[in-house]
Design a protein around this motif. Structure first.
Motif, mmCIF file in Angstrom:
data_model
loop_
_atom_site.group_PDB
_atom_site.id
_atom_site.type_symbol
_atom_site.label_atom_id
_atom_site.label_comp_id
_atom_site.label_asym_id
_atom_site.label_seq_id
_atom_site.Cartn_x
_atom_site.Cartn_y
_atom_site.Cartn_z
ATOM 1 N N ASP A 185 -29.733 -12.532 -4.147
ATOM 2 C CA ASP A 185 -30.967 -11.745 -4.166
ATOM 3 C C ASP A 185 -32.075 -12.603 -4.744
ATOM 4 O O ASP A 185 -31.837 -13.509 -5.548
ATOM 5 C CB ASP A 185 -30.812 -10.463 -4.985
ATOM 6 C CG ASP A 185 -31.871 -9.412 -4.621
ATOM 7 O OD1 ASP A 185 -32.487 -9.527 -3.546
ATOM 8 O OD2 ASP A 185 -32.083 -8.493 -5.417
ATOM 9 N N ALA A 240 -36.320 -12.309 -6.215
ATOM 10 C CA ALA A 240 -37.323 -11.382 -6.740
ATOM 11 C C ALA A 240 -38.602 -12.145 -7.034
ATOM 12 O O ALA A 240 -38.575 -13.325 -7.340
ATOM 13 C CB ALA A 240 -36.809 -10.717 -8.022
ATOM 14 N N GLU A 248 -35.361 -15.473 -2.007
ATOM 15 C CA GLU A 248 -34.232 -14.995 -1.207
ATOM 16 C C GLU A 248 -33.524 -16.177 -0.542
ATOM 17 O O GLU A 248 -32.292 -16.269 -0.568
ATOM 18 C CB GLU A 248 -34.708 -14.007 -0.134
ATOM 19 C CG GLU A 248 -35.260 -12.701 -0.655
ATOM 20 C CD GLU A 248 -34.203 -11.689 -1.072
ATOM 21 O OE1 GLU A 248 -32.988 -11.994 -1.049
ATOM 22 O OE2 GLU A 248 -34.601 -10.566 -1.427
ATOM 23 N N GLY A 284 -30.656 -3.202 0.008
ATOM 24 C CA GLY A 284 -31.048 -3.469 -1.372
ATOM 25 C C GLY A 284 -31.235 -2.194 -2.172
ATOM 26 O O GLY A 284 -31.611 -1.157 -1.619
ATOM 27 N N HIS A 285 -30.954 -2.273 -3.447
ATOM 28 C CA HIS A 285 -31.162 -1.163 -4.382
ATOM 29 C C HIS A 285 -30.449 0.113 -3.926
ATOM 30 O O HIS A 285 -30.984 1.203 -4.040
ATOM 31 C CB HIS A 285 -32.659 -0.909 -4.599
ATOM 32 C CG HIS A 285 -33.407 -2.152 -4.946
ATOM 33 N ND1 HIS A 285 -33.333 -2.736 -6.188
ATOM 34 C CD2 HIS A 285 -34.210 -2.945 -4.204
ATOM 35 C CE1 HIS A 285 -34.076 -3.838 -6.199
ATOM 36 N NE2 HIS A 285 -34.618 -3.982 -5.006
ATOM 37 N N ASN A 298 -24.823 -6.862 -5.282
ATOM 38 C CA ASN A 298 -26.244 -6.975 -4.965
ATOM 39 C C ASN A 298 -27.092 -6.533 -6.156
ATOM 40 O O ASN A 298 -28.100 -7.173 -6.481
ATOM 41 C CB ASN A 298 -26.597 -6.172 -3.719
ATOM 42 C CG ASN A 298 -28.065 -6.279 -3.363
ATOM 43 O OD1 ASN A 298 -28.840 -5.372 -3.636
ATOM 44 N ND2 ASN A 298 -28.447 -7.401 -2.766
ATOM 45 N N GLU A 299 -26.683 -5.471 -6.803
ATOM 46 C CA GLU A 299 -27.408 -4.999 -7.998
ATOM 47 C C GLU A 299 -27.333 -6.037 -9.112
ATOM 48 O O GLU A 299 -28.311 -6.265 -9.822
ATOM 49 C CB GLU A 299 -26.849 -3.656 -8.477
ATOM 50 C CG GLU A 299 -27.039 -2.511 -7.491
ATOM 51 C CD GLU A 299 -28.493 -2.093 -7.300
ATOM 52 O OE1 GLU A 299 -29.339 -2.380 -8.158
ATOM 53 O OE2 GLU A 299 -28.779 -1.455 -6.268
ATOM 54 N N ASP A 312 -29.722 -8.799 -8.299
ATOM 55 C CA ASP A 312 -31.090 -8.345 -8.559
ATOM 56 C C ASP A 312 -31.406 -8.462 -10.046
ATOM 57 O O ASP A 312 -32.467 -8.967 -10.421
ATOM 58 C CB ASP A 312 -31.272 -6.913 -8.078
ATOM 59 C CG ASP A 312 -32.673 -6.390 -8.356
ATOM 60 O OD1 ASP A 312 -33.629 -6.936 -7.768
ATOM 61 O OD2 ASP A 312 -32.817 -5.463 -9.175
#
Length: 152
Positions: free
Chosen positions: A7, A9, A45, A117-118, A124-125, A128
């Motif tokens: 991921d 950000a 990403e 996502g989310h 994945n979390e 993030d």
């Protein structure tokens, strides 16, 4: 088989950003992350995917990359990036990272899996959280030299 969860950000686009990576293979588990003072979400990403692949020490591995980035997955799965490369990435952003990606991509058998996502996907979390935390470490942020020189 090696699983790579990624991921990226960015707080602002551009702005401070980071990436997070979780690698899993059998009983092996590794986390990677880094933050940059000025970058974009797409760069983070893509850099997450690159960093995950570059951390594999043996060539010709079967790798599944889990990402919530349609930018990255579509560029590879729909073969856009190979056309961009043929044309020297004319008019395309992130040429430096795509060239780096293609170099490492060729050394493994890579498959992509999109994850929303989310949406509660555990790895994945985690990625993030790693990416956001890396972007928030103001005193440890790296310089995304290519992006900063191109955005002047």
């Amino acid at each position: 088989m090696i699983e790579i969860f990624t991921d990226g950000a960015s707080s602002g686009n551009p702005g401070p950003g980071g990436y997070g990576v979780v690698l899993k293979s059998g009983s092996h588990y590794k986390e990677l992350s880094a933050g940059y003072r000025k970058t974009t979400n797409n760069r983070m990403e893509l850099l997450a995917v690159i960093t995950g692949l570059e951390s594999i020490t043996k060539p010709d591995q079967e790798v599944v990359i889990y990402s919530d980035s349609k930018y990255v997955i579509d560029a590879v799965e729909k073969k856009w990036v190979f056309g961009w490369a043929t044309k020297g990435f004319a008019g395309k952003k992130n040429k430096d990272l795509w060239m780096r990606f293609l170099k490492i991509y060729k050394t493994h058998k890579v498959f992509f899996q999109w994850v929303k996502g989310h949406a509660g996907h555990i790895e994945n979390e985690r990625c993030d959280r790693l990416a956001v935390a890396a972007a928030q470490q103001r005193d440890k942020l790296l310089v995304d030299e290519v992006f900063e020189s191109e955005s002047k």
